[in-house]
Design an enzyme around this catalytic site. Structure first.
Site, PDB file in Angstrom:
ATOM      1  N   ASP A 206      -4.181   9.615  10.685  1.00  0.00           N
ATOM      2  CA  ASP A 206      -2.846   9.085  10.930  1.00  0.00           C
ATOM      3  C   ASP A 206      -2.221   9.610  12.208  1.00  0.00           C
ATOM      4  O   ASP A 206      -2.388  10.761  12.568  1.00  0.00           O
ATOM      5  CB  ASP A 206      -1.929   9.413   9.745  1.00  0.00           C
TER       6      ASP A 206
ATOM      7  N   GLU B 291       0.864  -1.177   0.000  1.00  0.00           N
ATOM      8  CA  GLU B 291       0.000   0.000   0.000  1.00  0.00           C
ATOM      9  C   GLU B 291       0.901   1.227   0.000  1.00  0.00           C
ATOM     10  O   GLU B 291       1.644   1.450   0.939  1.00  0.00           O
ATOM     11  CB  GLU B 291      -0.882   0.005   1.249  1.00  0.00           C
TER      12      GLU B 291
END
Lengths: 256, 395
Positions: A56, A45
């Protein structure tokens, strides 16, 4: 058959690695990909850096900031991936926030994915209904899979709908957290994995968030078709003195 | 309220809005969407909320006929005095509404983002009043620049957490608050300070601020016999005081709605917060709207002398009001705002917040007749901006 389907048909205990494109240096994107494949990673990914990565944690935030400073952008990324299919065979998935893709243009983005050989995309902040109404056809026409996240809080009927309308795999977020937040699996998480298993989904599932070593990889593989390692790997490449040597050791150690 | 300019059942204002959030936030947002209207429309909630607005905030805020200012501009100007609210701005209307909602939803921990600190102070105030735990995210750079408000929040018992990512300002503080909410979905309520974020926030915040236009109608009726002015004017960053000022006039099409953005050093200077003037569509903090971004879709840090207006996006309803031409969007530079702040101070003895000073610039840019009725919202008072004023006016 596309590369994602092929992979899940042929292999078990899939190890998927996330890292940020253009990190630690702008030109590292493809060399890291090659080393990952050579070391035994099954799927990759590639993170598209974004100025405001709200799902994140600090590690991936930092990698994205650095990548942007290095000059990474979607345009540069597609340029770097131009010949990637002459070098790498494992499936490649692009993961990023919707705004950069929206700005690039959905049609152009999907076409470009097909052109360079990107197999799927993960856009965590693309709402599922919006995807069905305005995005799905475009990605389908270009043979690009859309992968969606589920969490311990995702209702069963929503999981079933996601499974019905997508191909590729289901991304099981292990707990309520941003990336890189927690280590180890709790009772509640195991119960969630088993609950999802019992749904007999048509798509395979990978578990991500909080997995970073051999033990957590092996443990999660019991409950899904494989695991995703992100922050732990990004941390490694950010600190590595011997980048490619350390990547090889890391992948081999995780796989055991 | 018709749906023409308001949110539809999918959380959209025309092509703007929605809830572009990762799956980890979806349950929080869905849950809020499910309950917010029933709770805030309930008799019990309204009773408690209205009582607090009256006795604690000091509402209704006055609608003041600014005689000398009116003479200068050759028309009839009324100032809606949100600067006289407790804590010094309109922000408290929303913080109190959301904290009551949080209580009814059984939450016991409040998080908020803040730029200049006004929303942080309002939320810390509401938390002190309700005895709730309060965590305010604030850009590390803003913490340095806004020391008095940081001290206020701390004195009120809030924990102020520095957002160290990105440019360390409002948008980064918002990212941090959203991350906190992702990690604490059970006990935590996120009080967003403007009409931004995923649905239902823009609608919810607009409802809590709509008291401004409701009062304007009542007060105008009493003063002039007509509840409809010719113009209502407000400044817009995210756009909460403008939303509140416009809300009950949206369907009165004879009333011109005027929003003033901050253009910083100028719209094309690269140092600006004039989101609408730059006019690029994208997705920020869970909402599709106009925003300031580069050609790669990276959000650009905005600039304005006013910390409350330097947000790179704008509420989705405002984006829709622009698309439909229901509202007029103007912009004002730092210097124009400063000039108008001084003018208001000298003519009326009212020192406005720098944000509100941007709204005053509209008086110079629009042409009024002597019979027009103009209502302008003074969203906050200038106390917090004294160091800037001292610096710029050599006081």
């Amino acid at each position: 058959m596309n590369r994602i389907k092929q992979l899940f048909k042929e292999k078990k205990d899939i190890l998927s690695i996330y890292y940020t494109a253009g990190y630690p240096n702008l030109e590292d994107t493809v060399p890291i990909l090659e080393t990952l494949e050579a070391s035994g990673a099954d799927l990759v990914e590639l993170g598209i850096p974004f100025s405001d990565p709200l799902a994140d944690g600090p590690t991936i935030q930092h990698s994205g900031e650095t990548a942007l400073k290095n000059g990474m952008s979607l345009k540069v990324l597609f340029e770097q991936l131009k010949d990637v299919r002459s070098k790498v065979n494992i499936p490649i998935i692009l993961m990023g926030y919707i705004n950069t893709v929206h700005k690039y243009g959905i049609e152009d983005f999907a076409k470009k994915c097909k052109e360079v050989g990107v197999d799927g995309v993960i856009l965590p902040d693309l709402p599922f209904q919006e995807y069905l109404d305005n995005y799905k056809d475009t990605f389908d026409e270009n043979g690009v899979s859309n992968i969606f996240l589920i969490t311990p809080q995702t209702p069963e009927e929503r999981i079933k709908l996601i499974d019905e309308k997508t191909n590729g795999f289901i991304y099981m977020v292990s707990s309520a957290a941003v990336t890189g937040a927690k280590k180890g699996l709790s009772e509640a998480q195991l119960a969630y994995f088993e609950r999802v298993n019992k749904l007999n989904l048509q798509n395979p599932a990978l578990i991500g968030f909080g997995i970073g070593d051999h033990d957590s990889y092996m443990e999660t593989c019991k409950y899904a078709d494989g695991a995703i390692i992100g922050s732990a790997f990004v941390k490694l490449i950010g600190q590595a003195k011997d980048l490619h040597g350390e990547i090889r050791t890391f992948i081999q150690t995780v796989k055991g | 309220m018709s749906a023409k300019y308001n949110v539809d059942d999918k959380g959209m204002y025309g092509r703007f809005g929605g809830a572009w959030v990762p799956e980890m936030l979806q349950p929080n947002v869905d849950n809020l969407k499910k309950v917010y209207l029933d709770i805030i429309n309930s008799e019990e909630f309204q009773k408690e909320y209205v009582a607090l607005l009256k006795d604690y905030v000091g509402r209704p805020s006055p609608l003041y006929y600014a005689k000398r200012l009116s003479e200068v501009y050759g028309t009839n100007i009324y100032l809606k005095r949100e600067d006289l609210n407790h804590t010094g701005a309109h922000k408290i209307n929303n913080s109190l509404g959301q904290i009551l909602l949080a209580k009814k939803m059984g939450k016991n921990r409040i998080i908020a983002e803040t730029g200049a600190g006004q929303h942080g102070v309002a939320t810390a105030t509401a938390c002190a009043l309700m005895g709730m735990k309060c965590v305010v995210y604030m850009g590390a750079l803003d913490i340095e620049r806004q020391a008095p408000n940081v001290a206020r929040m701390k004195m009120l018992g809030a924990e102020v957490v520095a957002a160290e990512s990105g440019n360390q300002t409002l948008k980064d503080a918002t990212n941090e608050a959203l991350r906190d909410w992702i990690c604490n979905p059970e006990d935590t309520f996120y009080i967003i300070g403007s009409v931004v974020g995923p649905h239902p926030y823009p609608d919810m915040v607009a409802r809590f601020q709509s008291i401004i236009s409701k009062e304007i109608k009542d007060q105008l009726k009493e003063k002039t016999g007509n509840e409809l002015p010719d113009y209502v004017i407000a400044c817009v960053g995210g756009g909460s005081n403008a939303s509140g000022t416009f809300y009950h006039f949206l369907d009165d099409e004879s009333v011109k709605l005027v929003a003033v953005e901050a253009s910083g050093l100028g719209v094309d200077s690269g140092e600006t917060a004039a989101t609408i003037a730059l006019g690029d569509i994208g997705i920020i903090h869970g909402s599709k709207t106009y925003l300031i971004q580069d050609e790669d879709g990276q959000i650009i840090e905005p600039y304005s002398i006013s910390a409350g207006l330097d947000y790179p996006g704008i509420g989705p309803q405002h984006a829709h009001l622009r698309d439909t031409n229901r509202a007029i969007f103007l912009d004002a530079t730092d210097q124009e705002a400063l000039d108008c702040a001084l003018e208001l101070t000298r003519l009326e003895g009212i020192i406005p917040a720098l944000e509100s000073a941007h709204a005053l610039v509209a008086l110079k840019k629009l042409k009024f007749t002597k019979d027009n009725t103009v209502v302008l919202t003074v969203s906050g008072r200038g106390d917090k901006d004294m160091s800037t004023y001292m610096d710029r006016f050599n006081l």
